[in-house]
Write an enzyme that holds these catalytic residues in place. Structure first.
Site, PDB file in Angstrom:
ATOM      1  N   GLY A  36      50.812  -2.642  -7.995  1.00  0.00           N
ATOM      2  CA  GLY A  36      50.458  -3.738  -7.106  1.00  0.00           C
ATOM      3  C   GLY A  36      49.490  -4.701  -7.753  1.00  0.00           C
ATOM      4  O   GLY A  36      48.311  -4.755  -7.376  1.00  0.00           O
TER       5      GLY A  36
ATOM      6  N   GLU B 210      49.783   0.163 -23.968  1.00  0.00           N
ATOM      7  CA  GLU B 210      51.195  -0.065 -24.300  1.00  0.00           C
ATOM      8  C   GLU B 210      51.304  -1.430 -24.947  1.00  0.00           C
ATOM      9  O   GLU B 210      51.331  -2.447 -24.281  1.00  0.00           O
ATOM     10  CB  GLU B 210      52.065   0.007 -23.051  1.00  0.00           C
ATOM     11  CG  GLU B 210      53.537  -0.188 -23.334  1.00  0.00           C
ATOM     12  CD  GLU B 210      54.076   0.796 -24.336  1.00  0.00           C
ATOM     13  OE1 GLU B 210      54.739   0.351 -25.287  1.00  0.00           O
ATOM     14  OE2 GLU B 210      53.824   1.993 -24.203  1.00  0.00           O
TER      15      GLU B 210
END
Length: 399
Positions: free
Chosen positions: A129, A250
């Protein structure tokens, strides 16, 4: 410069590819379903079944620290593994996403004990979110408000461009509207659904169809949604910094170059099949053969940049400019590669996964990627944002 990986990592690469080919039901082409239509419940179940196999294999959390049950796999091993899984078409490779690192770095032990084992067993996945209608690349402008009321936060606002089907969500909310926009933000883990699998009071989720009418995204509306305050990650009003820390986990984008390499190889195989049947073969065109060769060289160059990011991480460096370079290059290369291959198919280039059964590469997955690749220049940080990061943080240019 030596680009060779260790014998152990080379074996892992081979094992990961063979494992995926054997254990991922439907093979590579079934990505058509799992990546582009979230109404296919069978695909969700198949993905989780595959993830459970990765758990049993010991690969699902190989990148986690040993203190949390992982293997502390080094960057090189992670790079090889993720590249191999992406090349083989695995729907998933590693568990935890952004939430697990945040829990490890910022959560109290009781919260780690509650969530990390479920994540490690592939029993729990979080929706994200972050983005809002007016806060995408400029995420710090988010307006979703959380007001403290006793032991709860009462949340009202809207999130968009996610898939809010999971039982839990990790969400950024504004808890101090008077603070500068990068401050006053709090990072919370929140239960979207109750034990019966129904959305909690104050939560409404609407599907967003893509241009082909498939359920690609959702939008989340929250009105007086009560969330236990004990699930704050890190400190109140300091959630921006916790979230940015997790985003640094990442960076390499190695999966993208592997996927494009596989797509290119499948395309060439398809053209060779056409030639054997006497049908029109795009590779009969000299100009197009040169285009294919150029694509292969560009994808390999991208792969080397991704390797550089991994190498920098292995040295303990933070590849800010380099990670933006891979993001920018991946977006542009995806668009160029898939649109070039799809265009050369002629009329076959209009066939999409909604028209299964046609003898084209990936049963329309290639064309689908060509159709949707334009969104990559916005998703995950716009092209303009990446260029600014390269210019300002990497090259030291003025604003």
């Amino acid at each position: 410069m030596d680009f060779q990986f260790s014998a152990k990592d080379q074996k892992l690469r081979k094992d990961a590819i063979e494992f995926t080919k054997k254990e991922w039901e439907g093979g590579y082409d079934s990505q058509i379903l799992i990546n582009w239509d979230h109404q296919v419940e069978e695909a969700d179940k198949a993905i989780n079944k595959f993830e459970k196999k990765l758990v049993k294999k010991g690969w699902w959390t190989m990148h986690w620290p040993k203190e949390f049950g992982g293997q502390d796999a080094n960057i090189e091993t992670q790079l090889v593994y993720k590249e191999a899984m992406a090349y083989a078409g695995a729907p998933s490779a590693a568990g935890g996403g952004l939430v697990a690192p945040a829990l490890m770095l910022s959560a109290p032990k009781w919260m780690q004990d509650e969530f990390l084992p479920q994540i490690a067993n592939a029993d729990l996945e979080f929706s994200q979110g972050f983005s809002e209608p007016d806060a995408g690349s400029d995420l710090a402008s988010l307006k979703t408000r959380a007001v403290r009321d006793g032991d709860d936060y009462v949340i009202s606002g809207q999130k968009i461009w996610g898939t809010y089907r999971n039982n839990w969500i990790h969400i950024l909310v504004r808890t101090d509207p008077e603070a500068p926009k990068h401050r006053g933000i709090t990072y919370i883990l929140a239960p979207l659904k109750n034990e019966d699998g129904e959305y909690n009071p104050g939560v409404q989720v609407n599907k967003i169809p893509d241009a082909l009418g498939r359920h690609r995204w959702d939008e989340l509306f929250m009105e007086n949604w009560r969330v236990p305050a004990r699930y704050v990650l890190g400190e109140e009003n300091r959630g921006w910094y916790t979230a940015m820390t997790t985003l640094s986990f990442e960076r390499s984008n190695i999966q993208a170059s592997a996927q494009m390499t596989r797509a290119l190889e499948e395309y060439i195989e398809f053209c060779q099949e056409l030639k054997s049947t006497g049908k029109y073969n795009p590779l009969d065109n000299d100009q197009f053969r040169h285009e294919i060769a150029n694509l292969r060289v560009e994808i390999e160059a991208l792969r080397m940049i991704c390797y550089r990011v991994g190498w920098m991480q292995s040295k303990g460096e933070i590849p800010q400019m380099e990670s933006s370079m891979t993001k920018l290059w991946v977006d542009q290369q995806f668009q160029k590669t898939y649109k070039t291959l799809s265009r050369a198919l002629g009329q076959y280039g209009n066939i999409l996964p909604t028209q299964l059964g046609m003898n084209i590469p990936g049963e329309g997955f290639l064309n689908n990627r060509a159709f949707t690749s334009g969104t990559l220049s916005v998703a995950g940080g716009t092209t303009e944002v990446q260029r600014n990061i390269i210019a300002q943080r990497g090259l030291g240019l003025p604003r």
